[in-house]
Design an enzyme around this catalytic site. Structure first.
Site, short mmCIF file in Angstrom:
data_model
loop_
_atom_site.label_atom_id
_atom_site.label_comp_id
_atom_site.label_asym_id
_atom_site.label_seq_id
_atom_site.Cartn_x
_atom_site.Cartn_y
_atom_site.Cartn_z
N LYS A 190 77.58 -58.59 54.78
CA LYS A 190 78.97 -58.13 54.93
C LYS A 190 79.03 -56.69 55.46
O LYS A 190 80.01 -56.29 56.10
CB LYS A 190 79.76 -58.27 53.63
CG LYS A 190 79.16 -57.54 52.44
CD LYS A 190 79.81 -56.25 52.13
CE LYS A 190 78.92 -55.40 51.27
NZ LYS A 190 79.44 -54.18 50.79
N THR A 247 85.02 -54.47 51.66
CA THR A 247 84.30 -53.55 52.55
C THR A 247 85.03 -53.37 53.87
O THR A 247 84.96 -52.30 54.48
CB THR A 247 82.87 -54.07 52.84
OG1 THR A 247 82.35 -54.59 51.64
CG2 THR A 247 81.97 -52.99 53.32
#
Ligand SMILES: NC(=O)c1ccc[n+]([C@@H]2O[C@H](COP(=O)([O-])OP(=O)(O)OC[C@H]3O[C@@H](n4cnc5c(N)ncnc54)[C@H](O)[C@@H]3O)[C@@H](O)[C@H]2O)c1
Length: 337
Positions: A190, A247
Site C-alpha cells: 500500500k 495511507t
C-alpha cells in the site's frame, strides 16, 4: 494483569505503542540504537521530534542495552523501520529465548531477497515465534488515543490472541488473523500506491482520481498477494484496503507526502530530503515490481510509480499512460452468460 514488554525501536510507532502498553498497565522497556534519543526520552518523557506533545507514563523506561528490552519479556515489539529489521534482528538474536514472541510492526519487503519482514525475523532469530501487527494506524493518532483498529497475525492462534489481550483497550481494538503473509503484503504494497496517490494530489487531480487509485490499487495488490498465497479476505480487511485508504488519504502519511512533492515536480531525492524520514514505499516499489515479474502478475500502477521514481518519468505522463492503457473489463473473473 501486568506484563513485562520490550519495545525495540523508539521512532514514532515504537513510542506510540509503548504508550498504549503502559496505559494498559504493563511495564515497558524501550530500546533505541540512538543514544541521544534515549537520553531525550529519559529527560523529557516525550519524543520531541517524532511524537511531540505525547507524554509518556513513568512505567516506561528507556535503554541503549538491547538485552534489557528482551530478557524475561512476555512480548517483544520490533518497531524499527523495515530497512533495519534484519540488522536489528541479528543484534537481538543472542538474547531471545526459544519460544519468545517477537511482534514485527514495521511494513516492508526486503529489496534484495523479496522477503516479508516476519520471515526475516524468523530467519535471523532461531527459535523465535515471529508475529505481526498492522492496520490503519498512524502513530500521531494512536499517541493521543483516537479510536484505532489493527490486526495481530501469527501462525498459532494462541500467539495472536496473546498479542490481542495485551494491546486491546477501549481506543485500540485488536483483531486476530492467521494470514501473516496477506497482512504483510497489504501493509507494505500500500505504501507504493500511497506514493501514486500523493503524486495525483501534487498534480492537482481530484477525488475521482484518488478513488480510482485506491480501488485499482487494491485490485493490483490483491492479484499479486493471492498468487503468492495470501487470502483474498485479508486484502479486503483492515490490513489491506483499510491501511490503503488511510495511507492514501491521511496528512500523516510520509509516502503520500513524498509522492505529492514528486507530483509537484521534485525528483525522488529532493522529495525524500524534504520529508526527512525513511519513505518505505520507495524500497517496496522496487520489491513489488520484482515480485510482479517473479509471479507473472500485471501491476500497472506500481510499474508507473517505479518509472517516476527511478527513470525520471513525469508523474503527469504516468497518469496519462495509466488512463490510455488497453481497454479491458473491470474483473477477469466476471463473465457474461
Ligand atoms: N509512524 C506510524 O504511524 C506507523 C504506523 C504503523 C506502522 N509503522 C511502521 O513502523 C515502522 C517504524 O516506523 P516509525 O514511524 O516509527 O519510523 P521512524 O522514522 O520514526 O523510526 C526511526 C527510529 O528508528 C530507530 N533507528 C534509527 N536508525 C536505526 C538503526 N540503524 N537500527 C535500528 N534502529 C534504528 C530509531 O529509534 C529512530 O527513532 C515502519 O516500518 C513503519 O511503516 C509506522
Amino acid at each position: 494483569m501486568m506484563k513485562n514488554i520490550g519495545v525495540i525501536g523508539a521512532g514514532s510507532w515504537g513510542t506510540a505503542l509503548s504508550k498504549v502498553l503502559a496505559n494498559n498497565g504493563h511495564k515497558v522497556v524501550v530500546w533505541s540504537i540512538v543514544k541521544e534519543e534515549v537520553e531525550m526520552l529519559q529527560k523529557n518523557r516525550e519524543h520531541l521530534d517524532k511524537l511531540p506533545g505525547v507524554k509518556l507514563p513513568e512505567s516506561i523506561s528507556f535503554t541503549t542495552d538491547i538485552k534489557e528490552a528482551i530478557e524475561g519479556m512476555e512480548l517483544i515489539i520490533l518497531a524499527v523501520p523495515s530497512v533495519f529489521t534484519r540488522s536489528t534482528s541479528k543484534t537481538m538474536a543472542p538474547f531471545v529465548k526459544e519460544g519468545q514472541i517477537v511482534v514485527c510492526v514495521a511494513k516492508g519487503i526486503e529489496e534484495n531477497t523479496l522477503k516479508p519482514l516476519a520471515e526475516i525475523v524468523a530467519e535471523e532469530i532461531p527459535g523465535v515465534k515471529a508475529a505481526v501487527m498492522c492496520g490503519p494506524s498512524h502513530a500521531e493518532e494512536v499517541g493521543i488515543g483516537l479510536p484505532t483498529t489493527v490486526v495481530a497475525g501469527a501462525k498459532e492462534r494462541a500467539v495472536a490472541e496473546k498479542i490481542q489481550d495485551i494491546f486491546m483497550n477501549e481506543v485500540f481494538r485488536v483483531y486476530t488473523s492467521p494470514d501473516v503473509l496477506g497482512m504483510e503484503l497489504g501493509g507494505s504494497l500500500k505504501n507504493v500506491i500511497a506514493l501514486a496517490a500523493g503524486m495525483a494530489d501534487g498534480l492537482g487531480c481530484g477525488d475521482n482520481t484518488k478513488a480510482a487509485l485506491i480501488t485499482r490499487g487494491i485490485a493490483e495488490i490483491s492479484r499479486l498477494a493471492i498468487k503468492m498465497g495470501a487470502n483474498s479476505e485479508t486484502l479486503s480487511g483492515l490490513t489491506g484496503i483499510g491501511d490503503l485508504i488511510v495511507t492514501c488519504e491521511s496528512k500523516h502519511s510520509r509516502n503520500r507526502k513524498a509522492g505529492m512533492l514528486m507530483g509537484q515536480g521534485l525528483t525522488m531525492d529532493e522529495a525524500t530530503k524534504e520529508v526527512k524520514m525513511v519513505v518505505e514505499g520507495i524500497y517496496s516499489a522496487k520489491a513489488a515490481l520484482a515480485l510482479g515479474r517473479k509471479y507473472d502478475v500485471e501491476l500497472p500502477i506500481i510499474e508507473e510509480v517505479n518509472k517516476v521514481l527511478f527513470e525520471n518519468k513525469k508523474a503527469k505522463d504516468a497518469v496519462t499512460d495509466l488512463m490510455v492503457r488497453d481497454k479491458r473489463s473491470e474483473s477477469s473473473s466476471l463473465e457474461w452468460n
